[in-house]
Design a protein around this motif. Sequence first.
Motif, PDB file in Angstrom:
ATOM      1  N   LYS A  74       0.863  -1.191   0.000  1.00 53.05           N
ATOM      2  CA  LYS A  74       0.000   0.000   0.000  1.00 53.05           C
ATOM      3  C   LYS A  74       0.895   1.235   0.000  1.00 53.05           C
ATOM      4  O   LYS A  74       1.754   1.376   0.874  1.00 53.05           O
ATOM      5  CB  LYS A  74      -0.904   0.021   1.230  1.00 53.05           C
ATOM      6  N   ASP A  75       0.719   2.073  -1.022  1.00 56.39           N
ATOM      7  CA  ASP A  75       1.551   3.275  -1.192  1.00 56.39           C
ATOM      8  C   ASP A  75       3.039   2.912  -1.225  1.00 56.39           C
ATOM      9  O   ASP A  75       3.881   3.620  -0.671  1.00 56.39           O
ATOM     10  CB  ASP A  75       1.268   4.291  -0.087  1.00 56.39           C
ATOM     11  N   GLY A  76       3.341   1.758  -1.844  1.00 53.05           N
ATOM     12  CA  GLY A  76       4.735   1.326  -1.995  1.00 53.05           C
ATOM     13  C   GLY A  76       5.321   0.645  -0.774  1.00 53.05           C
ATOM     14  O   GLY A  76       6.460   0.189  -0.819  1.00 53.05           O
ATOM     15  N   GLN A  77       4.577   0.560   0.328  1.00 53.62           N
ATOM     16  CA  GLN A  77       5.074  -0.050   1.561  1.00 53.62           C
ATOM     17  C   GLN A  77       4.399  -1.400   1.787  1.00 53.62           C
ATOM     18  O   GLN A  77       3.196  -1.562   1.540  1.00 53.62           O
ATOM     19  CB  GLN A  77       4.813   0.869   2.773  1.00 53.62           C
ATOM     20  N   LEU A  78       5.182  -2.382   2.262  1.00 54.60           N
ATOM     21  CA  LEU A  78       4.669  -3.715   2.511  1.00 54.60           C
ATOM     22  C   LEU A  78       3.630  -3.679   3.629  1.00 54.60           C
ATOM     23  O   LEU A  78       3.864  -3.118   4.705  1.00 54.60           O
ATOM     24  CB  LEU A  78       5.821  -4.651   2.889  1.00 54.60           C
ATOM     25  N   LEU A  79       2.465  -4.266   3.364  1.00 51.41           N
ATOM     26  CA  LEU A  79       1.435  -4.339   4.396  1.00 51.41           C
ATOM     27  C   LEU A  79       1.824  -5.400   5.424  1.00 51.41           C
ATOM     28  O   LEU A  79       2.313  -6.480   5.060  1.00 51.41           O
ATOM     29  CB  LEU A  79       0.082  -4.704   3.781  1.00 51.41           C
ATOM     30  N   PRO A  80       1.601  -5.148   6.701  1.00 52.40           N
ATOM     31  CA  PRO A  80       1.949  -6.140   7.730  1.00 52.40           C
ATOM     32  C   PRO A  80       1.050  -7.362   7.654  1.00 52.40           C
ATOM     33  O   PRO A  80       0.008  -7.359   6.988  1.00 52.40           O
ATOM     34  CB  PRO A  80       1.755  -5.357   9.040  1.00 52.40           C
ATOM     35  N   GLN A  81       1.455  -8.423   8.341  1.00 52.75           N
ATOM     36  CA  GLN A  81       0.675  -9.656   8.350  1.00 52.75           C
ATOM     37  C   GLN A  81      -0.697  -9.439   8.970  1.00 52.75           C
ATOM     38  O   GLN A  81      -1.664 -10.095   8.589  1.00 52.75           O
ATOM     39  CB  GLN A  81       1.433 -10.749   9.117  1.00 52.75           C
ATOM     40  N   ALA A  82      -0.796  -8.529   9.928  1.00 53.82           N
ATOM     41  CA  ALA A  82      -2.086  -8.182  10.523  1.00 53.82           C
ATOM     42  C   ALA A  82      -2.359  -6.716  10.192  1.00 53.82           C
ATOM     43  O   ALA A  82      -2.026  -5.823  10.966  1.00 53.82           O
ATOM     44  CB  ALA A  82      -2.060  -8.406  12.031  1.00 53.82           C
ATOM     45  N   PRO A  83      -2.929  -6.439   9.020  1.00 52.96           N
ATOM     46  CA  PRO A  83      -3.011  -5.052   8.568  1.00 52.96           C
ATOM     47  C   PRO A  83      -3.976  -4.172   9.337  1.00 52.96           C
ATOM     48  O   PRO A  83      -3.888  -2.953   9.246  1.00 52.96           O
ATOM     49  CB  PRO A  83      -3.458  -5.197   7.106  1.00 52.96           C
ATOM     50  N   GLY A  84      -4.926  -4.722  10.081  1.00 54.29           N
ATOM     51  CA  GLY A  84      -5.834  -3.887  10.848  1.00 54.29           C
ATOM     52  C   GLY A  84      -7.266  -4.359  10.723  1.00 54.29           C
ATOM     53  O   GLY A  84      -7.588  -5.339  10.031  1.00 54.29           O
ATOM     54  N   ASP A  85      -8.172  -3.619  11.399  1.00 53.55           N
ATOM     55  CA  ASP A  85      -9.578  -4.008  11.411  1.00 53.55           C
ATOM     56  C   ASP A  85     -10.223  -3.848  10.046  1.00 53.55           C
ATOM     57  O   ASP A  85     -11.119  -4.607   9.677  1.00 53.55           O
ATOM     58  CB  ASP A  85     -10.345  -3.173  12.444  1.00 53.55           C
ATOM     59  N   ARG A  86      -9.808  -2.847   9.301  1.00 57.45           N
ATOM     60  CA  ARG A  86     -10.462  -2.544   8.031  1.00 57.45           C
ATOM     61  C   ARG A  86      -9.865  -3.320   6.867  1.00 57.45           C
ATOM     62  O   ARG A  86     -10.426  -3.314   5.784  1.00 57.45           O
ATOM     63  CB  ARG A  86     -10.373  -1.035   7.746  1.00 57.45           C
ATOM     64  N   LEU A  87      -8.717  -3.974   7.034  1.00 59.08           N
ATOM     65  CA  LEU A  87      -8.079  -4.761   5.988  1.00 59.08           C
ATOM     66  C   LEU A  87      -7.953  -6.198   6.471  1.00 59.08           C
ATOM     67  O   LEU A  87      -7.543  -6.440   7.608  1.00 59.08           O
ATOM     68  CB  LEU A  87      -6.695  -4.202   5.640  1.00 59.08           C
TER      69      LEU A  87
ATOM     70  N   THR B  69     -18.088   0.036   6.268  1.00 59.10           N
ATOM     71  CA  THR B  69     -18.446   0.754   7.487  1.00 59.10           C
ATOM     72  C   THR B  69     -19.958   0.842   7.539  1.00 59.10           C
ATOM     73  O   THR B  69     -20.656   0.528   6.577  1.00 59.10           O
ATOM     74  CB  THR B  69     -17.861   2.173   7.484  1.00 59.10           C
ATOM     75  N   SER B  70     -20.444   1.288   8.638  1.00 63.41           N
ATOM     76  CA  SER B  70     -21.887   1.423   8.775  1.00 63.41           C
ATOM     77  C   SER B  70     -22.376   2.566   7.897  1.00 63.41           C
ATOM     78  O   SER B  70     -21.626   3.452   7.516  1.00 63.41           O
ATOM     79  CB  SER B  70     -22.247   1.678  10.241  1.00 63.41           C
ATOM     80  N   ALA B  71     -23.649   2.565   7.598  1.00 66.22           N
ATOM     81  CA  ALA B  71     -24.197   3.539   6.652  1.00 66.22           C
ATOM     82  C   ALA B  71     -24.192   4.956   7.186  1.00 66.22           C
ATOM     83  O   ALA B  71     -24.294   5.908   6.424  1.00 66.22           O
ATOM     84  CB  ALA B  71     -25.623   3.135   6.276  1.00 66.22           C
ATOM     85  N   ASP B  72     -24.090   5.133   8.476  1.00 70.11           N
ATOM     86  CA  ASP B  72     -24.132   6.487   9.031  1.00 70.11           C
ATOM     87  C   ASP B  72     -22.747   7.018   9.394  1.00 70.11           C
ATOM     88  O   ASP B  72     -22.629   8.008  10.099  1.00 70.11           O
ATOM     89  CB  ASP B  72     -25.036   6.524  10.266  1.00 70.11           C
ATOM     90  N   SER B  73     -21.683   6.368   8.941  1.00 69.63           N
ATOM     91  CA  SER B  73     -20.337   6.862   9.244  1.00 69.63           C
ATOM     92  C   SER B  73     -19.507   6.830   7.975  1.00 69.63           C
ATOM     93  O   SER B  73     -19.802   6.121   7.023  1.00 69.63           O
ATOM     94  CB  SER B  73     -19.671   6.003  10.323  1.00 69.63           C
ATOM     95  N   GLN B  74     -18.439   7.623   7.996  1.00 63.37           N
ATOM     96  CA  GLN B  74     -17.560   7.707   6.843  1.00 63.37           C
ATOM     97  C   GLN B  74     -16.543   6.571   6.861  1.00 63.37           C
ATOM     98  O   GLN B  74     -16.157   6.088   7.923  1.00 63.37           O
ATOM     99  CB  GLN B  74     -16.832   9.053   6.856  1.00 63.37           C
ATOM    100  N   PRO B  75     -16.073   6.127   5.683  1.00 59.36           N
ATOM    101  CA  PRO B  75     -15.008   5.111   5.663  1.00 59.36           C
ATOM    102  C   PRO B  75     -13.742   5.664   6.300  1.00 59.36           C
ATOM    103  O   PRO B  75     -13.483   6.863   6.251  1.00 59.36           O
ATOM    104  CB  PRO B  75     -14.800   4.860   4.151  1.00 59.36           C
ATOM    105  N   PRO B  76     -12.927   4.784   6.879  1.00 58.35           N
ATOM    106  CA  PRO B  76     -11.690   5.261   7.518  1.00 58.35           C
ATOM    107  C   PRO B  76     -10.720   5.801   6.470  1.00 58.35           C
ATOM    108  O   PRO B  76     -10.533   5.228   5.405  1.00 58.35           O
ATOM    109  CB  PRO B  76     -11.140   3.996   8.197  1.00 58.35           C
ATOM    110  N   GLN B  77     -10.092   6.916   6.789  1.00 63.30           N
ATOM    111  CA  GLN B  77      -9.203   7.570   5.838  1.00 63.30           C
ATOM    112  C   GLN B  77      -7.969   6.731   5.517  1.00 63.30           C
ATOM    113  O   GLN B  77      -7.420   6.837   4.428  1.00 63.30           O
ATOM    114  CB  GLN B  77      -8.768   8.931   6.397  1.00 63.30           C
ATOM    115  N   ASN B  78      -7.524   5.883   6.445  1.00 68.32           N
ATOM    116  CA  ASN B  78      -6.293   5.136   6.200  1.00 68.32           C
ATOM    117  C   ASN B  78      -6.485   3.972   5.234  1.00 68.32           C
ATOM    118  O   ASN B  78      -5.545   3.267   4.913  1.00 68.32           O
ATOM    119  CB  ASN B  78      -5.712   4.617   7.519  1.00 68.32           C
TER     120      ASN B  78
END
Length: 961
Positions: free
Chosen positions: A61-74, A87-96
């Motif tokens: 992602k953006d030229g950097q290797l994603l970690p083995q546990a990339p996060g809640d959204r990945l 994401t839920s319909a009443d919130s914005q997607p996470p910027q990261n």
Amino acid sequence: MVHPSELICFFLSSYTEKPVSAVELSCGAGPSHVILELGLPLLLDCNLGSSDTPFNVTWFKDGQLLPQAPGDRLRYLTNGSLLLSPTSADSQPPQNVEGSYSCVSASAIGALTSRTVNVLLASLSSFSEEPSPQTVTTGGSARFECQIEGVPTPIITWQKDQVTITDDTRSNRFISLPNGVLQILKVTKEDEGLYRCVASNSAKKNVSSEARLIVTTVTGSIDSPGPVVIVAPPQNATVVLGHPAVMECVAQGQPKPLVSWSRQDGKPISTDVIVLATNLVIRDTRRHHAGVYVCRANKPKTREFVFAAAELHVAAPPVIVHSPESVSLSRGNTARFLCNSSGEPFPVLHWLKNGQPIRSFRRMKVQSPGVLLINQLALEDAGYYQCIAENGLGTACATARLTVIVKEGLPSLPRHLTATPHSSTTALLSWEKPEYNTDQIIAYSVHYQFTAGSDIQDSSFAVSNDTTEYLVKELLPHTAYTFFVVAYSPMGASPPSLPITIEMLEDVPSAPPQLSVASTSPTDIRLVWQPLTSQHSRGAVTRYRVDYSALDQKDTVFSVELRGNETQFTLRELRPNQVYRLRIAAGTAVGFGVPSEWVQQQTVVRSGPSDNSTVIFAPSELKVRTRVTTLNVTWQPSPNHTLVSGYKLSYREAETDRFTTRDRTPHTHTIRLRKKARHHLLTGLVPDRQYEVRVWAFDKQKDGAAAVWKGRTDKIHGRPSGPSSSPPLPPSSVQATANSSTSVWLRWEKPRFINVRIINYTVRCSPAGTTNASLVSYYTSSSLEILLRGLRPFTHYELAVRSNGVNIAGPFSGTVVEATLPDRPSTPPEELQLRALNSSSVLVSWRPPLEPNGIIVSYRILYTVNLSKPEDEWRNLSEDGGIFSVEVRGLSGGTRYFFKVGASTKVGSGPFSPVVDVQTPLPTYGTELDIHAVTGIIVGVCLGLICILLCMCFSFRNSKP
């Protein structure tokens, strides 16, 4: 499999009843941007189409290797795909989550990297421009504009008094353009009101502020003439390929002006450009739409006109137009990959091997951005090679696989190569014979090059098969070199040995510093000198030595040693009005080099500058190329060359016969040259004789310091003293240069080691990568060059040369690859097909020529209804070289049309295809009427007949007396 250019919705067990948007990341065509919608997961699937099963997929992602546990959204899936969670319909997607994604798929053969996909969050900004109030006279034109940014591109609609203006409610006077402009033509009083725009996309909807339109009545005569004015001229625009474009033009005047459009380059406006009122609208922008468009407004029945122009620039993402081809080559051969791309702006191209960037080194060189050359193929060169084209609009890539074949009978690599500096200019190389097929070896070649620097040119020497050591001469002192060795058998070359790098020993400087002196006081002389270049220092200069003596006391010489970082020094406590002679020498850890020539300087009688105090520096980079009877002398200007009037060159024999009498000295020849001279050829010299060459600059008063070269002319090579059973070694410095589209110059030099008498040379020529022996040609040359004719245009050829002795032939040299120049296509486009889509349009399709002889840059489509017309009177369309079909519109129904297609390279146009005809159908009208229409017609006819009868009755009654 998910098609790379489509988004497909499906269901995952972990997201029950939630559709998932999926996109495939491959090394091929596909979307460069993907929109992450609110509440909709996005699946990125890594599918690179390798011939074997991948065992490891990594994501970036953006030229950097994603970690083995990339996060809640990945989240990684078991098949290697990457899931971007919703994401839920009443919130914005996470910027990261937003960014550029790519994947690398590794297998047993190698690794492949995908194109980059930019994941963008669906969004809608605030209005950057909103409608402004307008006051327009009756019959005039009103214009409102809205500008807003959004992902995806928002759709703009207009409202009057908060009621949407639709196709049903608006007349032809309301023009809504794709660029967010609303035009109201022939304004009436009923058009007054509040106008606003509504922008909406999948993210949200924004409503602009309202602007009032006031319509006033014209006072006085409406027919009074007025000047022509373009109130809304076209604007310069940059549009991405495939997106809509608008060239707006609104003119006013009395009487109403006539608006027309043209292209500044004289080409006709493409038939797919729509004229909407007085505007140009392009729904699907292509490269041929680019250009300067001119809007001209004429006052009717007069010569009065005004015009406005704007340029349409079409930006395009990268496209690979010529992909590298997979090849299987024997070890020791040369592989050449060619990759060409197009796009606007022009893409930057780079190469990858197994997913890693390639940097030029001793065997693998990027000759130009689109050409990758691999010499002396080894097993480790096998794998996947990709060319990546990038510009600001996206990336494109193409893949080729290189397979290295090991032939039976080829020697293995030479072993245990060692290199030892023998002196500052020579190095002794030794190695052990290969482990396999040692008895097949007929020769070795020693290769070396500079370890550092931009010069990656490889130098080589041939070595006979009866030795495993070689003394490399004429190296540069204090310089790092990299060496490797290749063994040759009749079957071909071995893989290169493991390289070894050494740094040569230091030596004393080969030249003195360039010295300038001046007397600034009765007891002082100031010395200034230029530091030596690395070529002349031959090591780290650690000290300088200044020698001086009074002219009348030459036997008494004083010396001063200075540090190596000094560039000036002042001699003090000297005698006034006394002539001194001075010189300087530079020293390394080995010792001092040759000192400069003595320079005379007189101290002044009283303080003040001297009239003749500056010595002109010697020319730099003096080089001499030796031949049997000639010396080619070249040099660069003196550091203070602006002061000089010209140059002088002298030469003489540096040694004489030992029986020559003492009073006889070699004759010195001096030649006067112009100030701009940078080279001179000395001829008529004696072979194998030592010469001294001097070059110096001069002005009107004095001569400058001289640059000196000493060396020997070449020997006359005669017949070997005894017979030899070993074959001649391959020629060296084989170079190929394209001469035309059908010919190539091939030049070479004699082998560095002459072991038998060479009577001629054999040249092998074959199309690059061919396995068909019938395509291999052989030529014989008794000179060191040959012009190969009758080749195919725009084709890469592999060329090699071997030396031929008496009844014996040597091995072929290393292969060089050269391409003939492009030419016009020699065959027309193939399979021209026509299909009438309706009464006014025909779909024309074709395939590229079998012999394009270059990269096709454009296609010309000619069509007519009359075959007897000359070709220049046929209608003409032009399409980009990457397009193979076009819809021709604006035709007449029920008409027979004749078509032909021709292709063009950058050199010129080729022949046209055979003429193909097509008949457009007659316009069709509805032939079936529904029951309501039939009933209405019958009722109407009956009522008409009844009215006629009643009128006749009344007329008859009134006519009675």
